[in-house]
Design an enzyme around this catalytic site. Structure first.
Site, PDB file in Angstrom:
ATOM      1  N   ARG A  62      16.607  28.692 -26.800  1.00 36.41           N
ATOM      2  CA  ARG A  62      16.242  28.415 -25.410  1.00 36.41           C
ATOM      3  C   ARG A  62      15.364  29.515 -24.805  1.00 36.41           C
ATOM      4  O   ARG A  62      14.613  29.263 -23.876  1.00 36.41           O
ATOM      5  CB  ARG A  62      17.519  28.227 -24.583  1.00 36.41           C
ATOM      6  CG  ARG A  62      17.316  27.393 -23.336  1.00 36.41           C
ATOM      7  CD  ARG A  62      18.641  26.951 -22.730  1.00 36.41           C
ATOM      8  NE  ARG A  62      19.559  28.059 -22.600  1.00 36.41           N
ATOM      9  CZ  ARG A  62      20.878  27.981 -22.821  1.00 36.41           C
ATOM     10  NH1 ARG A  62      21.420  26.849 -23.180  1.00 36.41           N
ATOM     11  NH2 ARG A  62      21.631  29.046 -22.682  1.00 36.41           N
ATOM     12  N   TYR A 116       0.758  16.863  -4.082  1.00 41.61           N
ATOM     13  CA  TYR A 116       1.081  15.890  -5.133  1.00 41.61           C
ATOM     14  C   TYR A 116       2.360  15.133  -4.750  1.00 41.61           C
ATOM     15  O   TYR A 116       3.345  15.746  -4.318  1.00 41.61           O
ATOM     16  CB  TYR A 116       1.285  16.700  -6.416  1.00 41.61           C
ATOM     17  CG  TYR A 116       1.600  15.929  -7.661  1.00 41.61           C
ATOM     18  CD1 TYR A 116       0.689  15.033  -8.199  1.00 41.61           C
ATOM     19  CD2 TYR A 116       2.794  16.148  -8.335  1.00 41.61           C
ATOM     20  CE1 TYR A 116       0.976  14.365  -9.375  1.00 41.61           C
ATOM     21  CE2 TYR A 116       3.081  15.479  -9.517  1.00 41.61           C
ATOM     22  CZ  TYR A 116       2.172  14.593 -10.024  1.00 41.61           C
ATOM     23  OH  TYR A 116       2.460  13.930 -11.198  1.00 41.61           O
ATOM     24  N   ASP A 188      -0.159  25.110  -6.370  1.00 40.00           N
ATOM     25  CA  ASP A 188      -0.348  24.205  -7.503  1.00 40.00           C
ATOM     26  C   ASP A 188      -1.826  24.315  -7.871  1.00 40.00           C
ATOM     27  O   ASP A 188      -2.690  23.830  -7.136  1.00 40.00           O
ATOM     28  CB  ASP A 188       0.040  22.780  -7.101  1.00 40.00           C
ATOM     29  CG  ASP A 188      -0.017  21.813  -8.284  1.00 40.00           C
ATOM     30  OD1 ASP A 188      -0.845  22.037  -9.188  1.00 40.00           O
ATOM     31  OD2 ASP A 188       0.758  20.841  -8.284  1.00 40.00           O
ATOM     32  N   LYS A 213      -2.287  18.561 -18.037  1.00 41.36           N
ATOM     33  CA  LYS A 213      -3.644  18.149 -17.696  1.00 41.36           C
ATOM     34  C   LYS A 213      -4.659  18.919 -18.538  1.00 41.36           C
ATOM     35  O   LYS A 213      -4.762  18.678 -19.724  1.00 41.36           O
ATOM     36  CB  LYS A 213      -3.863  18.330 -16.192  1.00 41.36           C
ATOM     37  CG  LYS A 213      -2.740  17.719 -15.326  1.00 41.36           C
ATOM     38  CD  LYS A 213      -2.729  16.215 -15.343  1.00 41.36           C
ATOM     39  CE  LYS A 213      -1.461  15.593 -14.782  1.00 41.36           C
ATOM     40  NZ  LYS A 213      -1.112  15.928 -13.419  1.00 41.36           N
TER      41      LYS A 213
END
Ligand SMILES: *Cc1c(COP(=O)(O)O)cnc(C)c1O
Length: 392
Positions: A62, A116, A188, A213
């Protein structure tokens, strides 16, 4: 921090010798996919020495392996002034972790009204349930944001340009006010990436990317990142750990591969996008082109002052017509896939219906969002021309 230019960093970053070479000689170019849950130690003493989890020391799956460390190191290097980067299984996961790292019950968050959709939903549901109130502000507010700051205000969230309608914010002015008032700022930065807008250098504390993206760039990976400054690094590390957020090594590897060509891809997305946007501007069926590099876009002057480039995502407003007419136009396009997301090599189209609660929202007609890919722009223009002819 590397003294090399960003283009060189993209090539060099994360390729540490110990992540690519065997001890007895021979090396490969890219850190490979290290898949792991359990890490084996030679002794109890070695096991204790791996605490607390940190980059460069295997401890448990992890907390990462060289594959994710390489990507984290590369993303941190791209934001001058940054201290650390953490990865998340999606861009939305990154937004959530960043906000949870800086907010607590009783705080107020100032959130840009053009944000967003899923970020808005997070504020209006989970954050609200945990006692954080959100106040939305006009994306073009600039230094006047000072007037919205109250006793409980803790953080300001920016997204520039805004999702769907592309308002470009005055990031330095907002960050200057935040610094003066002791507030944390988050952005962002998915549209520009640190290559076209190094957000930390502009004064932001936490810079968020949907690596899904442009960093991934091939429409085949879900991944998010948060890059932050030293004062918030411990909080972000702790929150990421207790939330159990971890990115798959395969996805980290795909993103690292995408990063190598990010600069050349973004420049071609920019060139193609601008060619299509300028052509659209001259079409009688188009009322407005919302492209940050064109003067018609609200906040264009901030883009011109602060950004090193434009990417391939923008929108245009149809001159009249209804949603059904816009849908017919979209359906008729042959080279544009109809779908969510963007940032891959291919062109996409999608109808958009912006939500605004505090700022003006008077657009002439339906809005169509385009992601301009790496096809030849003349082919894309011909496709759009026949679609618009049908619409008109
Ligand atoms: C897509 C997107 C996100 C979320 O990323 P996912 O990886 O899809 O969760 C966040 N912000 C912006 C601006 C986006 O376009």
């Amino acid at each position: 921090m590397s003294e090399h230019k960003p283009e060189t960093q993209l090539i060099e970053a994360g390729r540490r010798r110990e992540w690519t070479h065997l001890e007895n000689g021979g090396g490969i170019v890219n850190p490979p996919v290290w898949r792991a849950s359990t890490i084996l130690f030679d002794s109890v003493a070695d096991m204790h020495a791996a605490e607390p989890p940190r980059m460069g020391t295997l401890q448990y799956g992890r907390s990462g392996t060289p594959t994710s460390w390489a990507l984290r190191e590369a993303l941190t290097g791209l934001e001058p002034g940054a201290a650390a980067t953490h990865l998340y299984p999606s861009g939305s996961g990154a937004v959530a972790a960043a906000l949870l790292a800086v907010l607590e019950a009783g705080d107020e968050l100032l959130m840009v009204d053009s944000t967003y959709g899923p970020t808005r939903a997070l504020c209006n549901t989970l954050l609200k349930r945990f006692g954080v109130t959100t106040r939305y502000y006009d994306p073009l507010i600039g230094a006047d944001i000072a007037g919205l700051i109250g006793e409980r205000t803790k953080a300001i969230f920016l997204e520039s340009p805004g999702s769907l309608t592309f308002e470009v914010q005055d990031v330095p002015a907002i960050c200057a006010v935040a610094k003066e008032r002791g507030l944390v700022t988050l952005i962002d930065n998915t549209w520009a990436t640190p290559l076209f807008f190094p957000a930390i250098a502009a004064g932001v504390d936490l810079s968020i990317l949907a690596c899904t993206k442009y960093v991934g760039g091939h429409a085949d990976v879900m991944l998010g990142s948060v890059t932050c400054t030293e004062p918030v690094a411990a909080r972000l590390q702790q929150v990421s750990k207790v939330l159990g957020q971890t990115a798959s090594p395969d996805d980290a590897w795909l993103a690292l591969r995408g990063l190598r060509t990010l600069d050349v891809r973004l420049r071609r997305h920019e060139e193609n996008g601008l060619k299509v946007a300028r052509w659209l501007k001259d079409q009688p069926q188009v009322a407005q082109v919302l492209h940050p590099a064109l003067p018609d876009c609200p906040g264009h002057e901030h883009w011109a002052r602060d950004f090193k480039g434009a990417t391939g995502l923008f929108a245009f407003v149809l001159d009249g017509g209804d949603e059904a007419a816009a849908a017919r136009l979209i359906d008729s396009l042959a080279l544009f896939g109809i779908g969510y997301s963007w940032g891959g090599f291919e062109s996409l189209v999608c109808p958009t219906a912006p939500t605004r609660t505090v700022s003006s929202s008077d657009w002439a007609g339906p809005i169509v969002r385009l992601h301009i890919g790496l096809e030849h722009p003349d082919d894309l223009i011909a496709d759009l021309a026949s679609g618009l002819a049908r619409f008109g």
